[in-house]
Scaffold this motif. Structure first.
Motif, PDB file in Angstrom:
ATOM      1  N   ALA A  28     -17.379  48.115 -24.425  1.00 37.82           N
ATOM      2  CA  ALA A  28     -18.002  47.491 -23.256  1.00 37.82           C
ATOM      3  C   ALA A  28     -17.964  48.422 -22.043  1.00 37.82           C
ATOM      4  O   ALA A  28     -18.949  48.533 -21.307  1.00 37.82           O
ATOM      5  CB  ALA A  28     -17.301  46.175 -22.931  1.00 37.82           C
ATOM      6  N   ILE A  29     -16.842  49.098 -21.839  1.00 36.35           N
ATOM      7  CA  ILE A  29     -16.723  50.040 -20.721  1.00 36.35           C
ATOM      8  C   ILE A  29     -17.758  51.157 -20.858  1.00 36.35           C
ATOM      9  O   ILE A  29     -18.451  51.499 -19.899  1.00 36.35           O
ATOM     10  CB  ILE A  29     -15.292  50.628 -20.650  1.00 36.35           C
ATOM     11  CG1 ILE A  29     -14.287  49.539 -20.258  1.00 36.35           C
ATOM     12  CG2 ILE A  29     -15.233  51.800 -19.668  1.00 36.35           C
ATOM     13  CD1 ILE A  29     -12.832  49.944 -20.462  1.00 36.35           C
ATOM     14  N   ILE A  30     -17.870  51.699 -22.053  1.00 35.55           N
ATOM     15  CA  ILE A  30     -18.844  52.770 -22.298  1.00 35.55           C
ATOM     16  C   ILE A  30     -20.267  52.246 -22.088  1.00 35.55           C
ATOM     17  O   ILE A  30     -21.105  52.907 -21.472  1.00 35.55           O
ATOM     18  CB  ILE A  30     -18.675  53.352 -23.719  1.00 35.55           C
ATOM     19  CG1 ILE A  30     -17.421  54.212 -23.779  1.00 35.55           C
ATOM     20  CG2 ILE A  30     -19.874  54.164 -24.164  1.00 35.55           C
ATOM     21  CD1 ILE A  30     -17.475  55.448 -22.898  1.00 35.55           C
ATOM     22  N   GLY A  31     -20.547  51.053 -22.592  1.00 34.18           N
ATOM     23  CA  GLY A  31     -21.870  50.468 -22.436  1.00 34.18           C
ATOM     24  C   GLY A  31     -22.244  50.245 -20.979  1.00 34.18           C
ATOM     25  O   GLY A  31     -23.382  50.484 -20.574  1.00 34.18           O
ATOM     26  N   ARG A  32     -21.274  49.812 -20.175  1.00 31.46           N
ATOM     27  CA  ARG A  32     -21.540  49.562 -18.747  1.00 31.46           C
ATOM     28  C   ARG A  32     -21.654  50.859 -17.950  1.00 31.46           C
ATOM     29  O   ARG A  32     -22.340  50.900 -16.936  1.00 31.46           O
ATOM     30  CB  ARG A  32     -20.439  48.695 -18.144  1.00 31.46           C
ATOM     31  CG  ARG A  32     -20.533  47.237 -18.556  1.00 31.46           C
ATOM     32  CD  ARG A  32     -19.593  46.373 -17.738  1.00 31.46           C
ATOM     33  NE  ARG A  32     -18.196  46.779 -17.891  1.00 31.46           N
ATOM     34  CZ  ARG A  32     -17.335  46.214 -18.721  1.00 31.46           C
ATOM     35  NH1 ARG A  32     -17.714  45.229 -19.491  1.00 31.46           N
ATOM     36  NH2 ARG A  32     -16.082  46.636 -18.778  1.00 31.46           N
ATOM     37  N   GLY A  33     -20.990  51.923 -18.379  1.00 34.72           N
ATOM     38  CA  GLY A  33     -20.959  53.141 -17.589  1.00 34.72           C
ATOM     39  C   GLY A  33     -21.947  54.206 -17.977  1.00 34.72           C
ATOM     40  O   GLY A  33     -22.122  55.170 -17.240  1.00 34.72           O
ATOM     41  N   ILE A  34     -22.628  54.042 -19.092  1.00 32.70           N
ATOM     42  CA  ILE A  34     -23.498  55.115 -19.579  1.00 32.70           C
ATOM     43  C   ILE A  34     -24.647  55.414 -18.615  1.00 32.70           C
ATOM     44  O   ILE A  34     -25.052  56.566 -18.462  1.00 32.70           O
ATOM     45  CB  ILE A  34     -24.032  54.841 -21.008  1.00 32.70           C
ATOM     46  CG1 ILE A  34     -24.682  56.099 -21.582  1.00 32.70           C
ATOM     47  CG2 ILE A  34     -24.993  53.665 -21.029  1.00 32.70           C
ATOM     48  CD1 ILE A  34     -23.769  57.279 -21.740  1.00 32.70           C
ATOM     49  N   HIS A  35     -25.146  54.402 -17.919  1.00 31.21           N
ATOM     50  CA  HIS A  35     -26.250  54.655 -16.990  1.00 31.21           C
ATOM     51  C   HIS A  35     -25.838  55.602 -15.857  1.00 31.21           C
ATOM     52  O   HIS A  35     -26.661  56.308 -15.298  1.00 31.21           O
ATOM     53  CB  HIS A  35     -26.773  53.342 -16.410  1.00 31.21           C
ATOM     54  CG  HIS A  35     -25.823  52.687 -15.447  1.00 31.21           C
ATOM     55  ND1 HIS A  35     -24.724  51.968 -15.895  1.00 31.21           N
ATOM     56  CD2 HIS A  35     -25.785  52.682 -14.112  1.00 31.21           C
ATOM     57  CE1 HIS A  35     -24.062  51.533 -14.836  1.00 31.21           C
ATOM     58  NE2 HIS A  35     -24.674  51.945 -13.750  1.00 31.21           N
TER      59      HIS A  35
END
Length: 135
Positions: free
Chosen positions: A125-132
């Motif tokens: 979830a952290i990676i998904g939220r921060g990739i942008h």
């Protein structure tokens, strides 16, 4: 604590950073077998990079910072991996264009894939939220 001062921009002169703060940071980054230190350093690593007042302080020790990040994103410690996932966009921002011939070998797609494939749902979830932020 001198590192705490670095986290408060404007509280310490850039001239003192190289002789007083950088050696302390590098010493802590080298403590490879101390999980408590890895947890603490991984928690503040992004703030440290962000608050270093001159690009020179990031680039002069890039090899050490890269080695530390490579260690924490592969850590067996869940807290350390969560911190690595959280600071990945900041790390990518500062070192995404780093020349590997200068001493670091970075493959952000590998880092992203490894963290996105982590067994822990919070890291995904952290990676998904921060990739942008990293792109």
């Amino acid at each position: 604590n001198i590192v705490d001062l670095l986290l408060l921009p404007g509280k310490i002169l850039p001239t003192n950073i190289e002789k007083d703060i950088i050696p302390i940071i590098l010493k802590h980054l080298e403590m490879t077998h101390d999980e408590e230190c890895n947890q603490w350093m991984s928690a503040i690593f992004g703030k440290l990079l962000f608050n270093l007042p001159l690009e020179k302080f990031r680039k002069d020790h890039a090899k050490e910072y890269i080695a530390f990040y490579q260690r924490i994103f592969k850590s067996k410690d869940l807290i350390v991996r969560k911190n690595a996932a959280f600071i990945m966009p900041c790390f990518f921002y500062y070192f995404g264009n780093y020349d590997s011939e200068e001493g670091g070998d970075l493959d952000f797609s590998e880092i992203y894939c490894e963290l996105a494939d982590d067994d822990n749902i919070e890291i995904k979830a952290i990676i998904g939220r921060g990739i942008h932020e990293a792109i």
